[in-house]
Design a protein around this motif. Structure first.
Motif, PDB file in Angstrom:
ATOM      1  N   ARG A 298       2.582  69.099  18.906  1.00  0.00           N
ATOM      2  CA  ARG A 298       2.954  68.591  20.221  1.00  0.00           C
ATOM      3  C   ARG A 298       4.287  69.165  20.683  1.00  0.00           C
ATOM      4  O   ARG A 298       4.501  69.376  21.885  1.00  0.00           O
ATOM      5  N   ILE A 299       5.193  69.439  19.737  1.00  0.00           N
ATOM      6  CA  ILE A 299       6.469  70.077  20.096  1.00  0.00           C
ATOM      7  C   ILE A 299       6.231  71.493  20.621  1.00  0.00           C
ATOM      8  O   ILE A 299       6.848  71.921  21.602  1.00  0.00           O
ATOM      9  N   VAL A 300       5.329  72.231  19.992  1.00  0.00           N
ATOM     10  CA  VAL A 300       4.997  73.579  20.459  1.00  0.00           C
ATOM     11  C   VAL A 300       4.383  73.509  21.858  1.00  0.00           C
ATOM     12  O   VAL A 300       4.697  74.331  22.734  1.00  0.00           O
ATOM     13  N   LEU A 301       3.513  72.527  22.089  1.00  0.00           N
ATOM     14  CA  LEU A 301       2.935  72.341  23.416  1.00  0.00           C
ATOM     15  C   LEU A 301       4.030  72.054  24.440  1.00  0.00           C
ATOM     16  O   LEU A 301       4.029  72.623  25.546  1.00  0.00           O
ATOM     17  N   TRP A 302       4.990  71.200  24.065  1.00  0.00           N
ATOM     18  CA  TRP A 302       6.120  70.898  24.960  1.00  0.00           C
ATOM     19  C   TRP A 302       6.935  72.161  25.247  1.00  0.00           C
ATOM     20  O   TRP A 302       7.323  72.403  26.398  1.00  0.00           O
ATOM     21  N   ALA A 303       7.185  72.966  24.220  1.00  0.00           N
ATOM     22  CA  ALA A 303       7.962  74.198  24.404  1.00  0.00           C
ATOM     23  C   ALA A 303       7.226  75.180  25.308  1.00  0.00           C
ATOM     24  O   ALA A 303       7.845  75.884  26.120  1.00  0.00           O
ATOM     25  N   LEU A 304       5.900  75.224  25.193  1.00  0.00           N
ATOM     26  CA  LEU A 304       5.089  76.069  26.077  1.00  0.00           C
ATOM     27  C   LEU A 304       5.272  75.649  27.533  1.00  0.00           C
ATOM     28  O   LEU A 304       5.484  76.483  28.420  1.00  0.00           O
ATOM     29  N   ALA A 305       5.220  74.339  27.767  1.00  0.00           N
ATOM     30  CA  ALA A 305       5.341  73.832  29.142  1.00  0.00           C
ATOM     31  C   ALA A 305       6.757  73.975  29.693  1.00  0.00           C
ATOM     32  O   ALA A 305       6.943  74.106  30.905  1.00  0.00           O
ATOM     33  N   LYS A 306       7.755  73.936  28.801  1.00  0.00           N
ATOM     34  CA  LYS A 306       9.148  74.024  29.249  1.00  0.00           C
ATOM     35  C   LYS A 306       9.675  75.446  29.284  1.00  0.00           C
ATOM     36  O   LYS A 306      10.546  75.760  30.111  1.00  0.00           O
ATOM     37  N   GLY A 307       9.167  76.305  28.409  1.00  0.00           N
ATOM     38  CA  GLY A 307       9.782  77.622  28.252  1.00  0.00           C
ATOM     39  C   GLY A 307       8.920  78.815  28.583  1.00  0.00           C
ATOM     40  O   GLY A 307       9.379  79.950  28.453  1.00  0.00           O
ATOM     41  N   MET A 308       7.668  78.590  28.988  1.00  0.00           N
ATOM     42  CA  MET A 308       6.796  79.709  29.354  1.00  0.00           C
ATOM     43  C   MET A 308       6.191  79.445  30.739  1.00  0.00           C
ATOM     44  O   MET A 308       4.993  79.187  30.877  1.00  0.00           O
ATOM     45  N   PRO A 309       7.019  79.508  31.797  1.00  0.00           N
ATOM     46  CA  PRO A 309       6.565  79.155  33.152  1.00  0.00           C
ATOM     47  C   PRO A 309       5.477  80.071  33.694  1.00  0.00           C
ATOM     48  O   PRO A 309       4.766  79.691  34.627  1.00  0.00           O
ATOM     49  N   ASP A 310       5.345  81.275  33.132  1.00  0.00           N
ATOM     50  CA  ASP A 310       4.277  82.163  33.598  1.00  0.00           C
ATOM     51  C   ASP A 310       2.903  81.687  33.142  1.00  0.00           C
ATOM     52  O   ASP A 310       1.876  82.140  33.663  1.00  0.00           O
ATOM     53  N   VAL A 311       2.887  80.775  32.167  1.00  0.00           N
ATOM     54  CA  VAL A 311       1.619  80.223  31.686  1.00  0.00           C
ATOM     55  C   VAL A 311       1.372  78.852  32.295  1.00  0.00           C
ATOM     56  O   VAL A 311       0.331  78.599  32.910  1.00  0.00           O
ATOM     57  N   VAL A 312       2.315  77.944  32.096  1.00  0.00           N
ATOM     58  CA  VAL A 312       2.169  76.587  32.604  1.00  0.00           C
ATOM     59  C   VAL A 312       3.551  75.973  32.766  1.00  0.00           C
ATOM     60  O   VAL A 312       4.490  76.339  32.064  1.00  0.00           O
ATOM     61  N   SER A 313       3.674  75.048  33.706  1.00  0.00           N
ATOM     62  CA  SER A 313       4.947  74.340  33.879  1.00  0.00           C
ATOM     63  C   SER A 313       4.725  72.846  33.699  1.00  0.00           C
ATOM     64  O   SER A 313       3.649  72.318  33.977  1.00  0.00           O
ATOM     65  N   MET A 314       5.753  72.176  33.225  1.00  0.00           N
ATOM     66  CA  MET A 314       5.661  70.747  32.943  1.00  0.00           C
ATOM     67  C   MET A 314       5.283  69.951  34.189  1.00  0.00           C
ATOM     68  O   MET A 314       4.457  69.030  34.137  1.00  0.00           O
ATOM     69  N   SER A 315       5.879  70.314  35.318  1.00  0.00           N
ATOM     70  CA  SER A 315       5.663  69.550  36.554  1.00  0.00           C
ATOM     71  C   SER A 315       4.249  69.693  37.086  1.00  0.00           C
ATOM     72  O   SER A 315       3.774  68.833  37.841  1.00  0.00           O
ATOM     73  N   ALA A 316       3.549  70.759  36.694  1.00  0.00           N
ATOM     74  CA  ALA A 316       2.200  70.995  37.226  1.00  0.00           C
ATOM     75  C   ALA A 316       1.112  70.283  36.424  1.00  0.00           C
ATOM     76  O   ALA A 316      -0.031  70.202  36.879  1.00  0.00           O
TER      77      ALA A 316
END
Length: 395
Positions: free
Chosen positions: A361-379
């Protein structure tokens, strides 16, 4: 008939009462600490003094004419092999060598006082990785195939270490390289001996019933091995004398591989930023200090070679790129399913590597927070299961 052993093992008692699952779902690592007989210790007056029982192995040369007539060579190696799941590692604890011939005298003694190079590994909730295997091996010989045994072994181990570094955490991506390094180290030790004395002790340590004992963490699951050797090198007929003891135990459990926070004994938690009383409080402390960039940069396989970071691993997964076009769909159902599929795949893949669900789940959070070209937390849709997976992690 008295059987003289050079290795003596003393497994620590393991009390299983009311301790099942105490560290399940967390990470720990092997730790080795030596206590040599020659180590100075304070006496009753506070002065340092060598303990009774140990005798020094002298650097005592032979007469030149004896060396000219009869060359003599001895070699000894004491090592530990650690196996857990797919990981295997060899640690050389003591190496001694002596050459006495027409070229002169040469002594080599290499001793490891402590070794914390072992990677963390997950103690799974199902108990499948909670029984690491420890094998202690002593090889000693008066004749061997390679001139300068200790130096040759040291070079061989250094070469193996340069080729492969141990990973920070045991995972399926790094397992093959670790096994090859362990096999190379074991072969280096074996091939440098001819006919030799071999003693081997093997024990499996069940971590499921362990408790957090101190000052040596998880000590009740550990083991102590005492090494004895002849005072005169190569004189196997003489009564062996103690060289020292090596204590092998396990580190305090960690809720996450991405944080230094540990589950410590209550007396250690006061005033410490890196100690928590239990897993729940530990996870809370981990979450408060997370940085997405650090999680994404974490090395799953270390250099040399093609090091793989968490971010590189995520970008290599086919479902990551295939999900991006679906996130912009005008169909809410398609969009929701795309997010849920991505999130479940990320967490499941991280767990398959050998990390725990919390780190997935931490890796998923890091993906949403640190890889905006893939996915963003707000979306991420509020009604998606992704949001539930991120509960307890920074917004």
């Amino acid at each position: 008939m008295k059987l003289t052993n050079f290795l003596v093992i003393n497994p620590k008692a393991s009390d299983a009462a009311d301790r099942k699952g105490r560290i399940a779902g967390t990470y720990t690592r092997l730790m080795v600490r030596g206590d040599l007989e020659s180590n100075a210790k304070p006496d009753v007056t506070g002065k340092l003094a060598a303990p009774e029982g140990g005798r020094p192995m002298k650097y005592e040369p032979r007469y030149w004419i004896t060396r000219a007539i009869w060359g003599k060579e001895t070699a000894t190696n004491f090592s530990l092999t650690f196996k857990v799941e797919t990981h295997e590692q060899v640690a050389s604890l003591v190496t001694t060598g002596w050459q006495s011939n027409t070229n002169g005298e040469k002594w080599e003694r290499v001793i490891s006082h402590s070794d914390y190079s072992f990677p963390y590994f997950l103690v799974r909730n199902d108990g499948s990785s909670s029984v690491p295997k420890l094998t202690f091996k002593l090889k000693s010989d008066n004749t061997y195939q390679s001139q300068g045994f200790a130096a040759a072994l040291s070079v061989a181990l250094q070469v193996a270490d340069k080729l492969v570094k141990e990973p920070t955490v045991v995972n399926t991506l790094a397992s093959q390289a670790s096994r090859e390094k362990a096999q190379a180290a074991d072969a280096a030790i074996s091939q440098l001996f001819g006919t030799s004395i071999v003693e081997q002790l093997t024990t499996e340590r069940d971590l499921a019933p362990t408790r957090n004992s101190h000052p040596f963490a998880l000590g009740d699951a550990g083991v102590e091995v005492r090494l004895l050797l002849p005072v005169e090198e190569g004189d196997y007929r003489a009564e062996p004398k103690p060289v020292g003891s090596w204590y092998v135990g396990f580190d305090d459990p960690k809720p996450s591989i991405f944080s230094p926070v540990r589950i410590c004994a209550p007396a250690s938690t006061a005033g410490s930023d890196y100690c928590a009383e239990d897993v729940i409080k530990g996870e809370q402390r981990v979450a408060s200090g997370l940085r997405a960039s650090e999680v994404l940069a974490f090395l799953l396989t270390p250099p040399p070679g093609a090091a793989i970071t968490v971010e590189a691993y995520l970008r290599s997964r086919p479902y990551v790129q295939s999900s991006i076009p679906l996130f912009g769909s005008t169909d809410a159902a398609i969009k929701l399913r795309a997010y849920d599929t991505l999130c479940h795949n990320v967490v499941n893949d991280i767990v398959k590597l050998g990390l725990n669900d919390f780190d997935g789940r931490i890796v998923l959070w890091a993906l949403a927070k640190g890889m905006p070209d893939v996915v963003s937390m707000s979306a991420i849709p509020a009604n998606s299961s992704c949001k539930l997976m991120l509960v307890g992690l920074p917004a």
